[in-house]
Design a protein around this motif. Structure first.
Motif, mmCIF file in Angstrom:
data_model
loop_
_atom_site.group_PDB
_atom_site.id
_atom_site.type_symbol
_atom_site.label_atom_id
_atom_site.label_comp_id
_atom_site.label_asym_id
_atom_site.label_seq_id
_atom_site.Cartn_x
_atom_site.Cartn_y
_atom_site.Cartn_z
ATOM 1 N N ALA A 36 0.828 -1.203 0.000
ATOM 2 C CA ALA A 36 0.000 0.000 0.000
ATOM 3 C C ALA A 36 0.864 1.255 0.000
ATOM 4 C CB ALA A 36 -0.922 -0.005 1.207
ATOM 5 N N GLY A 37 1.947 1.245 0.792
ATOM 6 C CA GLY A 37 2.823 2.400 0.854
ATOM 7 C C GLY A 37 3.488 2.709 -0.465
ATOM 8 N N MET A 38 3.967 1.676 -1.153
ATOM 9 C CA MET A 38 4.603 1.886 -2.448
ATOM 10 C C MET A 38 3.582 2.293 -3.505
ATOM 11 S SD MET A 38 7.813 1.721 -2.314
ATOM 12 C CE MET A 38 8.159 1.635 -4.068
ATOM 13 N N ARG A 39 2.366 1.774 -3.385
ATOM 14 C CA ARG A 39 1.320 2.145 -4.352
ATOM 15 C C ARG A 39 1.063 3.643 -4.310
ATOM 16 N NH1 ARG A 39 -4.988 -0.103 -4.721
ATOM 17 N NH2 ARG A 39 -5.629 1.360 -6.369
ATOM 18 N N VAL A 40 0.855 4.191 -3.113
ATOM 19 C CA VAL A 40 0.528 5.612 -3.030
ATOM 20 C C VAL A 40 1.754 6.488 -3.281
ATOM 21 C CG1 VAL A 40 -1.469 5.283 -1.548
ATOM 22 C CG2 VAL A 40 0.774 5.540 -0.490
ATOM 23 N N THR A 41 2.931 6.004 -2.894
ATOM 24 C CA THR A 41 4.146 6.797 -3.128
ATOM 25 C C THR A 41 4.432 6.925 -4.620
ATOM 26 O OG1 THR A 41 5.117 6.115 -1.009
ATOM 27 C CG2 THR A 41 6.625 6.953 -2.691
ATOM 28 N N LEU A 42 4.376 5.804 -5.330
ATOM 29 C CA LEU A 42 4.601 5.848 -6.774
ATOM 30 C C LEU A 42 3.506 6.635 -7.474
ATOM 31 C CD1 LEU A 42 5.774 2.168 -7.440
ATOM 32 C CD2 LEU A 42 7.180 4.240 -7.442
ATOM 33 N N ALA A 43 2.255 6.445 -7.025
ATOM 34 C CA ALA A 43 1.146 7.189 -7.624
ATOM 35 C C ALA A 43 1.333 8.692 -7.426
ATOM 36 C CB ALA A 43 -0.179 6.736 -7.013
ATOM 37 N N ALA A 44 1.780 9.087 -6.233
ATOM 38 C CA ALA A 44 2.015 10.505 -5.964
ATOM 39 C C ALA A 44 3.073 11.065 -6.900
ATOM 40 C CB ALA A 44 2.438 10.699 -4.505
ATOM 41 N N LEU A 45 4.134 10.301 -7.114
ATOM 42 C CA LEU A 45 5.194 10.746 -8.018
ATOM 43 C C LEU A 45 4.678 10.869 -9.451
ATOM 44 C CD1 LEU A 45 8.187 8.618 -6.673
ATOM 45 C CD2 LEU A 45 7.819 11.084 -6.385
ATOM 46 N N PHE A 46 3.882 9.897 -9.873
ATOM 47 C CA PHE A 46 3.326 9.932 -11.231
ATOM 48 C C PHE A 46 2.375 11.121 -11.420
ATOM 49 C CE2 PHE A 46 3.898 5.091 -11.320
ATOM 50 C CZ PHE A 46 5.076 5.188 -12.060
ATOM 51 N N MET A 47 1.689 11.515 -10.341
ATOM 52 C CA MET A 47 0.662 12.543 -10.450
ATOM 53 C C MET A 47 1.174 13.954 -10.178
ATOM 54 S SD MET A 47 -2.498 10.473 -8.620
ATOM 55 C CE MET A 47 -3.795 11.640 -9.081
ATOM 56 N N LEU A 222 3.500 -3.570 -8.517
ATOM 57 C CA LEU A 222 3.404 -2.312 -7.781
ATOM 58 C C LEU A 222 3.381 -1.120 -8.738
ATOM 59 C CD1 LEU A 222 5.757 -2.709 -4.681
ATOM 60 C CD2 LEU A 222 3.295 -3.018 -4.834
ATOM 61 N N ALA A 223 4.233 -1.164 -9.750
ATOM 62 C CA ALA A 223 4.265 -0.076 -10.729
ATOM 63 C C ALA A 223 2.936 0.015 -11.474
ATOM 64 C CB ALA A 223 5.416 -0.287 -11.710
ATOM 65 N N ALA A 224 2.369 -1.138 -11.811
ATOM 66 C CA ALA A 224 1.110 -1.164 -12.556
ATOM 67 C C ALA A 224 -0.049 -0.637 -11.720
ATOM 68 C CB ALA A 224 0.815 -2.587 -13.026
ATOM 69 N N VAL A 225 -0.129 -1.083 -10.461
ATOM 70 C CA VAL A 225 -1.250 -0.643 -9.621
ATOM 71 C C VAL A 225 -1.140 0.846 -9.305
ATOM 72 C CG1 VAL A 225 -0.261 -1.066 -7.311
ATOM 73 C CG2 VAL A 225 -2.714 -1.394 -7.705
ATOM 74 N N ALA A 226 0.084 1.360 -9.257
ATOM 75 C CA ALA A 226 0.270 2.787 -8.978
ATOM 76 C C ALA A 226 -0.010 3.640 -10.211
ATOM 77 C CB ALA A 226 1.699 3.038 -8.486
ATOM 78 N N LEU A 227 0.579 3.276 -11.342
ATOM 79 C CA LEU A 227 0.446 4.091 -12.551
ATOM 80 C C LEU A 227 -0.913 3.893 -13.219
ATOM 81 C CD1 LEU A 227 1.530 5.956 -14.740
ATOM 82 C CD2 LEU A 227 2.626 3.983 -15.809
ATOM 83 N N LEU A 228 -1.278 2.630 -13.468
ATOM 84 C CA LEU A 228 -2.501 2.348 -14.226
ATOM 85 C C LEU A 228 -3.762 2.470 -13.362
ATOM 86 C CD1 LEU A 228 -1.280 -0.782 -16.242
ATOM 87 C CD2 LEU A 228 -1.311 1.615 -16.980
ATOM 88 N N CYS A 229 -3.752 1.775 -12.213
ATOM 89 C CA CYS A 229 -4.976 1.644 -11.417
ATOM 90 C C CYS A 229 -5.200 2.793 -10.453
ATOM 91 C CB CYS A 229 -4.950 0.333 -10.634
ATOM 92 S SG CYS A 229 -4.624 -1.120 -11.655
ATOM 93 N N THR A 230 -4.208 3.658 -10.296
ATOM 94 C CA THR A 230 -4.369 4.788 -9.386
ATOM 95 C C THR A 230 -4.236 6.110 -10.148
ATOM 96 O OG1 THR A 230 -3.419 3.432 -7.616
ATOM 97 C CG2 THR A 230 -3.633 5.786 -7.185
ATOM 98 N N SER A 231 -3.059 6.383 -10.697
ATOM 99 C CA SER A 231 -2.831 7.674 -11.354
ATOM 100 C C SER A 231 -3.729 7.861 -12.578
ATOM 101 C CB SER A 231 -1.363 7.783 -11.771
ATOM 102 O OG SER A 231 -0.512 7.611 -10.669
ATOM 103 N N ILE A 232 -3.603 6.986 -13.556
ATOM 104 C CA ILE A 232 -4.395 7.122 -14.784
ATOM 105 C C ILE A 232 -5.880 6.951 -14.485
ATOM 106 C CG2 ILE A 232 -4.877 6.047 -17.021
ATOM 107 C CD1 ILE A 232 -1.897 5.495 -17.291
ATOM 108 N N ALA A 233 -6.208 6.015 -13.597
ATOM 109 C CA ALA A 233 -7.611 5.777 -13.262
ATOM 110 C C ALA A 233 -8.257 7.020 -12.646
ATOM 111 C CB ALA A 233 -7.729 4.589 -12.314
ATOM 112 N N TYR A 234 -7.535 7.718 -11.778
ATOM 113 C CA TYR A 234 -8.077 8.934 -11.178
ATOM 114 C C TYR A 234 -8.373 9.984 -12.250
ATOM 115 C CZ TYR A 234 -7.833 8.458 -6.078
ATOM 116 O OH TYR A 234 -8.074 8.130 -4.771
ATOM 117 N N VAL A 235 -7.439 10.173 -13.168
ATOM 118 C CA VAL A 235 -7.635 11.162 -14.234
ATOM 119 C C VAL A 235 -8.852 10.796 -15.076
ATOM 120 C CG1 VAL A 235 -6.621 12.195 -16.290
ATOM 121 C CG2 VAL A 235 -5.191 11.783 -14.281
#
Length: 302
Positions: A36-47, A222-235
């Protein structure tokens, strides 16, 4: 919806459905909290580049404390709970329980904001939670009499409870946003919430970081869930809200379990039982009523 918007809607459902698969693959090696920590950290960086969008940085800067705090409930806590859950129950079952997010949101809004639902929505809450109760009883090994049957597993109950607690956390975040962050640019709250969740999970992520080597598969998940399922999904989600309205965007909740069940069955070999499907249909019907997407006029007239 236009054809392009319909495709975006399906893509969003597919991405959020895949989040359970990727979380399972990551948590198997990293553990729940580091995942969970890496998911939100990577997502934050991507966003972070979203702060360059007009109005986003200004809204975040002026409301940083509230946005960061909201991120704990909107991302940090639920992502950690789901990461724990998918280590002990199927991703398909987790996704069906996740479909109760609108139910929990309506209940929290009723209790906190005094936003009392009308007749149809009240019925929807009852139907939805009845579906959850039946699903939990059927998967936990408890009979309708409340007596444990053979195969009862305490960790299964705990994992399902974690999913339901995660939906309550989403509901708290939604009501908090409505009360304290109304009118802000949605990308400011989306990006800021990932930063807040990252800060909240930083210490447990470092403390519980696995000592053994982790595979490229786990890192890729982890990279996929952060970039695809969190960052891109939010947009995508906020774009659909802007173009089609929140009610239609919220309907994506109904399709997420379909994709999650498909991924789990085809890629993880998970079983799909008639009981899961039946309870899932009940939950979706309750959700449709509780969110106002489906209304019974004879109830609204009372």
């Amino acid at each position: 919806m236009t054809p392009i918007l319909s495709l975006e809607f399906l893509l969003l459902a597919a991405l959020w459905g895949a989040s359970f698969l990727f979380t399972r693959l990551g948590a198997a090696e990293f553990g729940a909290l580091p995942t969970a920590g890496m998911r939100v950290t990577l997502a934050a960086l991507f966003m972070l580049p979203l702060f360059l969008v007009k109005g986003v940085w200004a809204d975040f800067r002026d409301n940083a404390k509230a946005i960061l705090f909201m991120g704990l409930f909107n991302s940090g806590l639920p992502f950690a709970l789901y990461a724990f859950a998918v280590m002990h129950i199927t991703t398909g079952l987790s996704s069906i329980l996740n479909a109760t997010v609108p139910l929990s949101g309506a209940l929290v809004a009723w209790l906190w904001l005094k936003d009392r639902p009308g007749g149809s929505r009240m019925l929807g809450l009852a139907v939805g939670f009845a579906g959850v109760t039946l699903l939990v009883m059927g998967k936990s090994g408890f009979s309708a009499t409340g007596l444990a049957t053979e195969g009862t597993n305490g960790i299964t109950l705990l994992a399902m409870g974690a999913c339901l607690l995660a939906t309550v956390s989403y509901g708290v975040a939604a009501s908090f946003t409505k009360k304290y962050l109304k009118g802000l640019h949605p990308l400011a709250t989306a990006t800021g919430s990932q930063i807040g969740a990252s800060l909240g999970l930083a210490i447990p992520t470092i403390w519980l970081w696995p000592t053994q080597p982790t595979s490229l598969t786990a890192w890729g998940a982890l990279a996929a869930v952060a970039l695809l399922c969190t960052s891109i999904a939010y947009v995508l989600f906020f774009h659909i809200i802007e173009k089609a309205g929140p009610s239609r965007a919220l309907a994506v909740t109904f399709l997420v379990p379909v994709f999650a069940l498909f991924y789990g069955a085809t890629l993880l070999g998970e079983s799909i039982t008639p009981w899961m499907i039946g309870c899932g249909v009940v939950i979706v019907c309750g959700t449709a009523l509780s969110t106002g997407l489906l209304k019974l006029r004879w109830l609204e007239a009372r």
